[in-house]
Design a protein around this motif. Sequence first.
Motif, PDB file in Angstrom:
ATOM      1  N   GLN A   1     -10.222 -11.614   2.333  1.00 43.97           N
ATOM      2  CA  GLN A   1     -10.202 -12.948   1.753  1.00 43.97           C
ATOM      3  C   GLN A   1     -11.235 -13.016   0.633  1.00 43.97           C
TER       4      GLN A   1
ATOM      5  N   THR B   1     -12.847 -15.541  -2.713  1.00 45.47           N
ATOM      6  CA  THR B   1     -12.968 -16.853  -3.332  1.00 45.47           C
ATOM      7  C   THR B   1     -13.073 -16.673  -4.838  1.00 45.47           C
TER       8      THR B   1
ATOM      9  N   GLU C   1      -9.535 -20.251  -2.163  1.00 47.89           N
ATOM     10  CA  GLU C   1      -9.511 -19.111  -1.247  1.00 47.89           C
ATOM     11  C   GLU C   1      -8.193 -18.360  -1.420  1.00 47.89           C
ATOM     12  N   TRP C   2      -8.306 -17.014  -1.543  1.00 49.00           N
ATOM     13  CA  TRP C   2      -7.144 -16.158  -1.745  1.00 49.00           C
ATOM     14  C   TRP C   2      -7.177 -15.019  -0.750  1.00 49.00           C
ATOM     15  N   VAL C   3      -6.020 -14.469  -0.432  1.00 45.73           N
ATOM     16  CA  VAL C   3      -5.919 -13.272   0.397  1.00 45.73           C
ATOM     17  C   VAL C   3      -5.379 -12.158  -0.497  1.00 45.73           C
TER      18      VAL C   3
ATOM     19  N   ALA D   1      -4.769 -18.513   0.679  1.00 48.69           N
ATOM     20  CA  ALA D   1      -5.283 -18.304   2.033  1.00 48.69           C
ATOM     21  C   ALA D   1      -4.492 -19.127   3.045  1.00 48.69           C
TER      22      ALA D   1
ATOM     23  N   PRO E   1      -0.656 -16.735   3.604  1.00 49.98           N
ATOM     24  CA  PRO E   1      -0.862 -15.340   3.190  1.00 49.98           C
ATOM     25  C   PRO E   1       0.412 -14.500   3.141  1.00 49.98           C
TER      26      PRO E   1
END
Length: 154
Positions: free
Chosen positions: A105, A107, A112-114, A137, A140
Amino acid sequence: VRSRDHASMEVGTLARCVGRAFPNERATPHLNDRGFTLIELLIAVAVFAVVALTVYTRSGDALRQLGGLEERTLTTWLAENELTTLRLKRLNADSPMPTGKASRQVTMAGREWVVAVKVSDTTHPWLRRADVEVAHADSPDTAVSSLTGFIGRY
């Protein structure tokens, strides 16, 4: 001595210049000086409403496109950063890159990203294929952006 008819004719001419046919008569506007009718006003308001609605809709479309463009730009940067990180880790390695899947994960831009990476074999023993997918996030499993790169020995 002037006649009464002649005097009333002068007064009538003067009254017409002022806008009244006769001095005791109420002023009535001419057809050209009347302004807009109710129908004309309704048509003008309808045309304005159609134009305003079109502008409002198109500005909403532009904002959605701008948001999507920002999202794709951020996810592409994240995918490129991940590929660059993988390549830098392999600079002084004496063995081929291991295959497999990994995710983490991240930022970026307050979101927030995966970032998920899948490394797979190629026909060359030292060359690996890396598929990078970036998703929100919150979801996902749905990739916003994906990027494929190749990582070799050097």
